[in-house]
Design a protein around this motif. Structure first.
Motif, PDB file in Angstrom:
ATOM      1  N   LEU A 145      12.662  -9.518  -4.297  1.00  0.00           N
ATOM      2  CA  LEU A 145      12.215  -8.856  -5.411  1.00  0.00           C
ATOM      3  C   LEU A 145      10.783  -9.480  -5.451  1.00  0.00           C
ATOM      4  O   LEU A 145       9.786  -9.212  -5.797  1.00  0.00           O
ATOM      5  CB  LEU A 145      12.861  -9.151  -6.805  1.00  0.00           C
ATOM      6  N   ALA A 146      10.645 -10.896  -5.395  1.00  0.00           N
ATOM      7  CA  ALA A 146       9.573 -11.828  -5.669  1.00  0.00           C
ATOM      8  C   ALA A 146       8.558 -11.394  -4.445  1.00  0.00           C
ATOM      9  O   ALA A 146       7.247 -11.389  -4.723  1.00  0.00           O
ATOM     10  CB  ALA A 146       9.791 -13.300  -5.819  1.00  0.00           C
ATOM     11  N   SER A 147       9.011 -11.312  -3.184  1.00  0.00           N
ATOM     12  CA  SER A 147       8.239 -11.196  -2.082  1.00  0.00           C
ATOM     13  C   SER A 147       7.677  -9.605  -2.133  1.00  0.00           C
ATOM     14  O   SER A 147       6.448  -9.372  -1.860  1.00  0.00           O
ATOM     15  CB  SER A 147       9.151 -11.143  -0.907  1.00  0.00           C
ATOM     16  N   ALA A 148       8.300  -8.571  -2.844  1.00  0.00           N
ATOM     17  CA  ALA A 148       7.934  -7.428  -2.764  1.00  0.00           C
ATOM     18  C   ALA A 148       6.722  -7.290  -4.079  1.00  0.00           C
ATOM     19  O   ALA A 148       5.669  -6.580  -3.989  1.00  0.00           O
ATOM     20  CB  ALA A 148       8.811  -6.438  -3.488  1.00  0.00           C
ATOM     21  N   ILE A 149       6.718  -7.978  -4.867  1.00  0.00           N
ATOM     22  CA  ILE A 149       5.923  -8.073  -5.898  1.00  0.00           C
ATOM     23  C   ILE A 149       4.614  -8.830  -5.460  1.00  0.00           C
ATOM     24  O   ILE A 149       3.061  -8.375  -5.843  1.00  0.00           O
ATOM     25  CB  ILE A 149       6.440  -8.945  -7.308  1.00  0.00           C
ATOM     26  N   ILE A 150       4.699  -9.893  -4.589  1.00  0.00           N
ATOM     27  CA  ILE A 150       3.474 -10.461  -4.028  1.00  0.00           C
ATOM     28  C   ILE A 150       2.949  -9.932  -2.885  1.00  0.00           C
ATOM     29  O   ILE A 150       1.634  -9.882  -2.714  1.00  0.00           O
ATOM     30  CB  ILE A 150       4.229 -11.955  -3.693  1.00  0.00           C
ATOM     31  N   TYR A 151       3.936  -9.498  -1.959  1.00  0.00           N
ATOM     32  CA  TYR A 151       3.409  -8.903  -0.581  1.00  0.00           C
ATOM     33  C   TYR A 151       3.612  -7.581  -0.701  1.00  0.00           C
ATOM     34  O   TYR A 151       2.802  -6.925   0.430  1.00  0.00           O
ATOM     35  CB  TYR A 151       3.958  -9.636   0.279  1.00  0.00           C
ATOM     36  N   ARG A 152       4.171  -6.857  -1.351  1.00  0.00           N
ATOM     37  CA  ARG A 152       4.387  -5.116  -1.406  1.00  0.00           C
ATOM     38  C   ARG A 152       4.907  -4.622   0.001  1.00  0.00           C
ATOM     39  O   ARG A 152       5.903  -5.486   0.412  1.00  0.00           O
ATOM     40  CB  ARG A 152       3.115  -4.670  -1.734  1.00  0.00           C
ATOM     41  N   GLY A 153       4.465  -3.805   0.818  1.00  0.00           N
ATOM     42  CA  GLY A 153       4.764  -3.287   1.892  1.00  0.00           C
ATOM     43  C   GLY A 153       4.843  -4.351   2.976  1.00  0.00           C
ATOM     44  O   GLY A 153       5.770  -4.188   4.054  1.00  0.00           O
ATOM     45  N   ARG A 154       4.203  -5.445   3.025  1.00  0.00           N
ATOM     46  CA  ARG A 154       4.232  -6.477   4.026  1.00  0.00           C
ATOM     47  C   ARG A 154       5.880  -7.170   4.290  1.00  0.00           C
ATOM     48  O   ARG A 154       5.924  -7.820   5.374  1.00  0.00           O
ATOM     49  CB  ARG A 154       3.264  -7.536   3.728  1.00  0.00           C
ATOM     50  N   ILE A 155       6.622  -6.910   3.155  1.00  0.00           N
ATOM     51  CA  ILE A 155       7.913  -7.341   3.454  1.00  0.00           C
ATOM     52  C   ILE A 155       8.635  -6.885   4.488  1.00  0.00           C
ATOM     53  O   ILE A 155       9.696  -7.416   5.156  1.00  0.00           O
ATOM     54  CB  ILE A 155       8.589  -7.537   2.162  1.00  0.00           C
ATOM     55  N   PHE A 156       8.277  -5.500   5.021  1.00  0.00           N
ATOM     56  CA  PHE A 156       9.108  -5.012   6.121  1.00  0.00           C
ATOM     57  C   PHE A 156       8.397  -5.164   7.431  1.00  0.00           C
ATOM     58  O   PHE A 156       8.974  -4.679   8.593  1.00  0.00           O
ATOM     59  CB  PHE A 156       9.024  -3.359   5.675  1.00  0.00           C
TER      60      PHE A 156
END
Length: 309
Positions: free
Chosen positions: A60-71
C-alpha cells in the motif's frame, strides 16, 4: 522538538537513522520472545499474521509512493523467479527460523547467530563462486566461532545454554539472513527497495497462509499478544525499513552496515531488563567477539573492494 536533528550534517543523520533501525530490530527480537513464550502464540499462525499485515502495508505504501511502478518487477520471468526465491528462501525462511529459534531458546542467542550472516555470505561465495577467502577471513572466522561457542555455552563447553534445536534453528536464521541480503540484489538495481520487500513479504505470506490461513484456528489473543504482534510488524518491518531507506540517502552503505552491531547489543540489554536473564561474563565476551569479527569482516571487504576498484 527535532530542531537538534535538523542541525546535524547528513552523514550523522544517516548514522543515527541506521542505528535506530538496528535498535528497532533488537526490540522486535525481544517482543518476539514475549509473544512466542509468554503468550504461547503458535508459529504457524503468527507467521501468517505477521507477513500478511506487513506485506499489505508495504505494498500500500509502495502504491502511494510509486503508483504503477510497483508492477515493473513482474516484466521479466527472471525477475519473477528471483522475487519468488527471495520471498521463500530469504524472507519466509528467515522469519520462520527466527521465530522458532526464539520460541525454544531466547532472543539474545538467536540474534547473535543471525548476526553471523555476513560470515555465511563469505562462505557461500567460496562454495558457489570459488572466491578464495584471504588469510584475514580465516582469522575472523575463528574469532566468530569462539565467540559463538562462548555465547551459547556460557563458558561451560560440556553443555549448551539453549536447547540444541534452538541453536540449529539459529544457525538456519544466520544462513537465511545471508540469503535475505544476497537474493534481492539484482532486483534492487531497477526497483525501489520497498517495492521488492513488499512483494517478497506477500509471497512469504502466501506460503505461510497455504500452510495455516490467518483466519483459521486463531489462537486466544490477549491485549498483550495483540500489541506484541503489532509491535513486531512495526518495529521488525515498518520502522526498520523506512529508517534504512532514509539512512541510505544520507550516509554510505558501509556506515549503515557497521551500525548493525547495535542489534545484538540492544537485544542483550532488553533481555536482561524485561526477562531478567542473567548474562555470564563468558556470554558477554562471546557476543563482543562476534560483533568484532563481523566488524572486521565488513571492514576488510570494504578495503578489498576499494583496492579492486
Amino acid at each position: 522538538m527535532f530542531a537538534w536533528y535538523r542541525k546535524l550534517n547528513n552523514n550523522t543523520k544517516g548514522i543515527l537513522l541506521a542505528g535506530l533501525a538496528s535498535v528497532s530490530w533488537g526490540i522486535a527480537g525481544v517482543i518476539t520472545q514475549f509473544v512466542s513464550q509468554n503468550e504461547s502464540i503458535p508459529a504457524s499462525w503468527f507467521l501468517s499474521a505477521r507477513t500478511t499485515g506487513a506485506g499489505l502495508i508495504l505494498i500500500l505504501a509502495s502504491a502511494i509512493i510509486y503508483r504503477g511502478r510497483i508492477f515493473d518487477i513482474f516484466k521479466s520471468w527472471k525477475s519473477i523467479a528471483i522475487l519468488v526465491c527471495y520471498g521463500l528462501f530469504g524472507l519466509a525462511a528467515n522469519m520462520g527460523s527466527f521465530y522458532v529459534s526464539i520460541q525454544t531458546g531466547n532472543a539474545a542467542a538467536t540474534t547473535i547467530l543471525q548476526y553471523l550472516a555476513p560470515l555465511f555470505i563469505v562462505i557461500g561465495a567460496f562454495i558457489f563462486e570459488h572466491r578464495k577467502p584471504v588469510k584475514m577471513d580465516l582469522v575472523i572466522f575463528v574469532i566468530a566461532i569462539v565467540g559463538v561457542v562462548l555465547s551459547i555455552t556460557k563458558g561451560d563447553l560440556s553443555q549448551l545454554s539453549i536447547p540444541l534445536d534452538s541453536f540449529l534453528w539459529g544457525l538456519v536464521t544466520g544462513v537465511t539472513a545471508a540469503l535475505y541480503v544476497v537474493l534481492p540484489r539484482p532486483l534492487g538495481k531497477t526497483n525501489p527497495p520497498i517495492v521488492v520487500m513488499g512483494w517478497g513479504t506477500l509471497i512469504a505470506s502466501l506460503a505461510f497462509n497455504l500452510n495455516h490461513p490467518v483466519w483459521r484456528d486463531v489462537p486466544p489473543l490477549s491485549t498483550g499478544a495483540i500489541l506484541g504482534v503489532l509491535g513486531i510488524i512495526f518495529f521488525g518491518t515498518l520502522l526498520t525499513f523506512s529508517t534504512l531507506i532514509y539512512a541510505s540517502r544520507f550516509t554510505s552503505s558501509e556506515n549503515i552496515s557497521l551500525m548493525d552491531a547495535l542489534q545484538p547489543v540492544s537485544t542483550f540489554i532488553l533481555s536482561v531488563i524485561f526477562f531478567k536473564e542473567s548474562l555470564s561474563l563468558a556470554e558477554v565476551i562471546g557476543a563482543i567477539m562476534v560483533i568484532i569479527a563481523i566488524y572486521l569482516l565488513q571492514y576488510t571487504q570494504r578495503n578489498n573492494h576499494l583496492l579492486d576498484s
